[in-house]
Design a protein around this motif. Structure first.
Motif, PDB file in Angstrom:
ATOM      1  N   ALA A 171       0.845  -1.187   0.032  1.00 13.31           N
ATOM      2  CA  ALA A 171       0.116  -0.074   0.196  1.00 13.31           C
ATOM      3  C   ALA A 171       0.763   1.384   0.103  1.00 13.31           C
ATOM      4  O   ALA A 171       0.540   2.226  -0.601  1.00 13.31           O
ATOM      5  N   ASP A 172       1.853   1.319   0.565  1.00 15.46           N
ATOM      6  CA  ASP A 172       2.777   2.611   0.911  1.00 15.46           C
ATOM      7  C   ASP A 172       3.983   2.406  -0.041  1.00 15.46           C
ATOM      8  O   ASP A 172       4.991   3.297   0.192  1.00 15.46           O
ATOM      9  N   ARG A 173       3.927   1.592  -0.977  1.00 16.89           N
ATOM     10  CA  ARG A 173       5.324   1.495  -1.802  1.00 16.89           C
ATOM     11  C   ARG A 173       5.116   1.840  -3.215  1.00 16.89           C
ATOM     12  O   ARG A 173       3.838   2.182  -3.704  1.00 16.89           O
ATOM     13  N   ASP A 174       6.070   2.618  -3.911  1.00 15.42           N
ATOM     14  CA  ASP A 174       5.729   3.062  -5.087  1.00 15.42           C
ATOM     15  C   ASP A 174       5.974   1.657  -6.213  1.00 15.42           C
ATOM     16  O   ASP A 174       6.709   0.926  -5.938  1.00 15.42           O
ATOM     17  N   LYS A 175       4.885   1.768  -6.896  1.00 23.69           N
ATOM     18  CA  LYS A 175       4.736   0.532  -7.683  1.00 23.69           C
ATOM     19  C   LYS A 175       4.445   0.657  -9.183  1.00 23.69           C
ATOM     20  O   LYS A 175       4.285   1.821  -9.554  1.00 23.69           O
ATOM     21  N   LEU A 176       5.220  -0.149  -9.940  1.00 24.29           N
ATOM     22  CA  LEU A 176       5.231  -0.072 -11.472  1.00 24.29           C
ATOM     23  C   LEU A 176       4.774  -1.050 -12.127  1.00 24.29           C
ATOM     24  O   LEU A 176       5.186  -2.305 -11.614  1.00 24.29           O
ATOM     25  N   GLY A 177       3.883  -1.167 -13.163  1.00 19.21           N
ATOM     26  CA  GLY A 177       3.487  -2.113 -13.916  1.00 19.21           C
ATOM     27  C   GLY A 177       3.025  -1.862 -15.245  1.00 19.21           C
ATOM     28  O   GLY A 177       3.366  -0.599 -15.680  1.00 19.21           O
ATOM     29  N   ASP A 178       2.527  -2.648 -16.216  1.00 17.18           N
ATOM     30  CA  ASP A 178       2.245  -2.272 -17.842  1.00 17.18           C
ATOM     31  C   ASP A 178       0.874  -1.873 -17.577  1.00 17.18           C
ATOM     32  O   ASP A 178       0.189  -1.809 -16.614  1.00 17.18           O
ATOM     33  N   LEU A 179       0.462  -1.593 -18.584  1.00 19.60           N
ATOM     34  CA  LEU A 179      -0.851  -1.034 -19.222  1.00 19.60           C
ATOM     35  C   LEU A 179      -2.011  -2.071 -18.654  1.00 19.60           C
ATOM     36  O   LEU A 179      -3.040  -1.597 -18.477  1.00 19.60           O
ATOM     37  N   GLU A 198      -4.111   1.615  -8.393  1.00 20.83           N
ATOM     38  CA  GLU A 198      -2.824   2.529  -7.847  1.00 20.83           C
ATOM     39  C   GLU A 198      -1.504   2.420  -8.455  1.00 20.83           C
ATOM     40  O   GLU A 198      -0.459   3.017  -7.904  1.00 20.83           O
ATOM     41  N   ILE A 199      -1.174   1.388  -9.273  1.00 22.70           N
ATOM     42  CA  ILE A 199       0.058   1.210  -9.950  1.00 22.70           C
ATOM     43  C   ILE A 199       0.332   2.202 -10.935  1.00 22.70           C
ATOM     44  O   ILE A 199      -0.408   2.566 -11.598  1.00 22.70           O
ATOM     45  N   ARG A 200       1.662   2.556 -10.888  1.00 20.14           N
ATOM     46  CA  ARG A 200       2.139   3.532 -12.029  1.00 20.14           C
ATOM     47  C   ARG A 200       2.183   2.756 -13.340  1.00 20.14           C
ATOM     48  O   ARG A 200       3.021   1.619 -13.082  1.00 20.14           O
ATOM     49  N   THR A 201       1.785   3.244 -14.465  1.00 18.99           N
ATOM     50  CA  THR A 201       2.066   2.461 -15.660  1.00 18.99           C
ATOM     51  C   THR A 201       2.316   3.170 -16.769  1.00 18.99           C
ATOM     52  O   THR A 201       2.580   4.523 -16.514  1.00 18.99           O
ATOM     53  N   GLY A 202       2.599   2.785 -17.945  1.00 16.93           N
ATOM     54  CA  GLY A 202       2.862   3.686 -18.952  1.00 16.93           C
ATOM     55  C   GLY A 202       1.900   4.536 -19.512  1.00 16.93           C
ATOM     56  O   GLY A 202       0.612   4.370 -18.982  1.00 16.93           O
ATOM     57  N   ARG A 203       1.874   5.144 -20.594  1.00 17.34           N
ATOM     58  CA  ARG A 203       0.980   6.120 -21.082  1.00 17.34           C
ATOM     59  C   ARG A 203       0.222   5.474 -22.209  1.00 17.34           C
ATOM     60  O   ARG A 203       0.856   5.055 -23.139  1.00 17.34           O
ATOM     61  N   ARG A 204      -0.944   5.428 -22.169  1.00 14.97           N
ATOM     62  CA  ARG A 204      -1.838   4.816 -23.397  1.00 14.97           C
ATOM     63  C   ARG A 204      -1.779   5.870 -24.688  1.00 14.97           C
ATOM     64  O   ARG A 204      -1.843   7.006 -24.464  1.00 14.97           O
ATOM     65  N   ARG A 260       9.355   3.783 -22.708  1.00 18.03           N
ATOM     66  CA  ARG A 260      10.455   3.291 -22.866  1.00 18.03           C
ATOM     67  C   ARG A 260      11.051   3.188 -21.570  1.00 18.03           C
ATOM     68  O   ARG A 260      11.495   2.011 -21.231  1.00 18.03           O
ATOM     69  N   SER A 261      11.113   4.205 -20.705  1.00 19.98           N
ATOM     70  CA  SER A 261      11.639   3.967 -19.307  1.00 19.98           C
ATOM     71  C   SER A 261      11.032   2.909 -18.489  1.00 19.98           C
ATOM     72  O   SER A 261      11.590   2.184 -17.769  1.00 19.98           O
ATOM     73  N   VAL A 262       9.667   2.915 -18.630  1.00 22.44           N
ATOM     74  CA  VAL A 262       8.825   2.055 -17.786  1.00 22.44           C
ATOM     75  C   VAL A 262       9.049   0.408 -18.205  1.00 22.44           C
ATOM     76  O   VAL A 262       9.437  -0.235 -17.325  1.00 22.44           O
ATOM     77  N   THR A 263       9.244   0.211 -19.544  1.00 21.08           N
ATOM     78  CA  THR A 263       9.466  -0.804 -19.943  1.00 21.08           C
ATOM     79  C   THR A 263      11.121  -1.484 -19.652  1.00 21.08           C
ATOM     80  O   THR A 263      11.261  -2.574 -19.289  1.00 21.08           O
ATOM     81  N   THR A 264      11.886  -0.361 -19.694  1.00 18.06           N
ATOM     82  CA  THR A 264      13.315  -0.722 -19.281  1.00 18.06           C
ATOM     83  C   THR A 264      13.405  -1.314 -17.520  1.00 18.06           C
ATOM     84  O   THR A 264      14.011  -2.223 -17.190  1.00 18.06           O
TER      85      THR A 264
END
Length: 219
Positions: free
Chosen positions: A133-141, A147-153, A169-173
């Motif tokens: 819940a309190d973590r920075d999170k990153l995922g795909d589309l 609440e997960i940060r993703t790339g841009r559609r 590209r940064s998210v994918t890397t």
């Protein structure tokens, strides 16, 4: 066979996912014995190793969490109708959610859900939203709307901007690390090749492989 060779048999089944007849021939026993030892000892191995599985919230403290889903293919059980069919992968199986660090170290594996469920649903059904819940999170589309940060559609009717393309590209890397974590998890072939056993047993299989992965890492 004795207890030691019986446990080796269980680990061999998880590692290589052979048909039981092939395992029986290699171990010099009957297929029925393979079936009995597998059914009896798989949950025992999982319970013994459970203490090596860290609490996701504690393991992720101070870290960025990468999340991705993977399909573990299964037989096309007619009794399940289309609930196991993944439209994305065009195959039947379970959706497992996997979390890792930016370095590709495994943090957690979710309880499996039917393959027809998309990643956002599987995420919400897991313990991950609370644990991270309190973590920075990153995922795909596939996680858009969570609440997960993703790339841009891509905007409707027009191309992505240069800024959006660079951001994606940064998210994918960065996400490549969780894909490596999934690849290491699937060194256990029972998750990488088609699972042939009863579907009700698969959650125990997934938990056992997860525990073995953490045990190998020294947790």
């Amino acid at each position: 066979m004795g207890l030691y060779r019986s446990v080796v048999l269980v680990l061999f089944m998880l590692r290589q996912n052979p048909v039981q007849e092939a395992a029986a021939e290699l171990f010099g026993i009957s297929q029925a014995t393979v079936s009995r030892r597998w059914s009896t000892l798989l949950p025992v191995v999982e319970r013994v190793l459970a203490r090596h599985v860290p609490d996701p919230a504690e393991a992720s403290s101070g870290r960025v969490v990468l999340v991705d889903g993977t399909l573990v293919t299964t037989w096309d059980w007619k009794s399940e109708d289309t609930s196991m069919f993944s439209g994305k992968h065009r195959d039947t199986g379970f959706n497992l959610q996997v979390a890792s660090t930016l370095a590709g170290d495994l943090l957690a594996v979710s309880v499996p859900v039917p393959g027809s469920r998309h990643d956002a649903f599987a995420w919400r059904q897991s313990c991950f939203p609370e644990a991270f819940a309190d973590r920075d999170k990153l995922g795909d589309l596939g996680y858009v709307g969570t609440e997960i940060r993703t790339g841009r559609r891509k905007p409707p009717g027009r191309d992505r901007s240069a800024g959006d393309k660079e951001a994606n590209r940064s998210v994918t890397t960065l996400r490549a690390a969780v894909e490596r974590a999934i690849a290491h998890l699937k060194d256990w072939k029972i998750l990488a090749t088609r699972y042939r056993g009863p579907l009700t047993r698969f959650p125990t299989v997934a938990k056992t492989v997860t525990a073995l992965t953490f045990y190998k890492k020294g947790w």
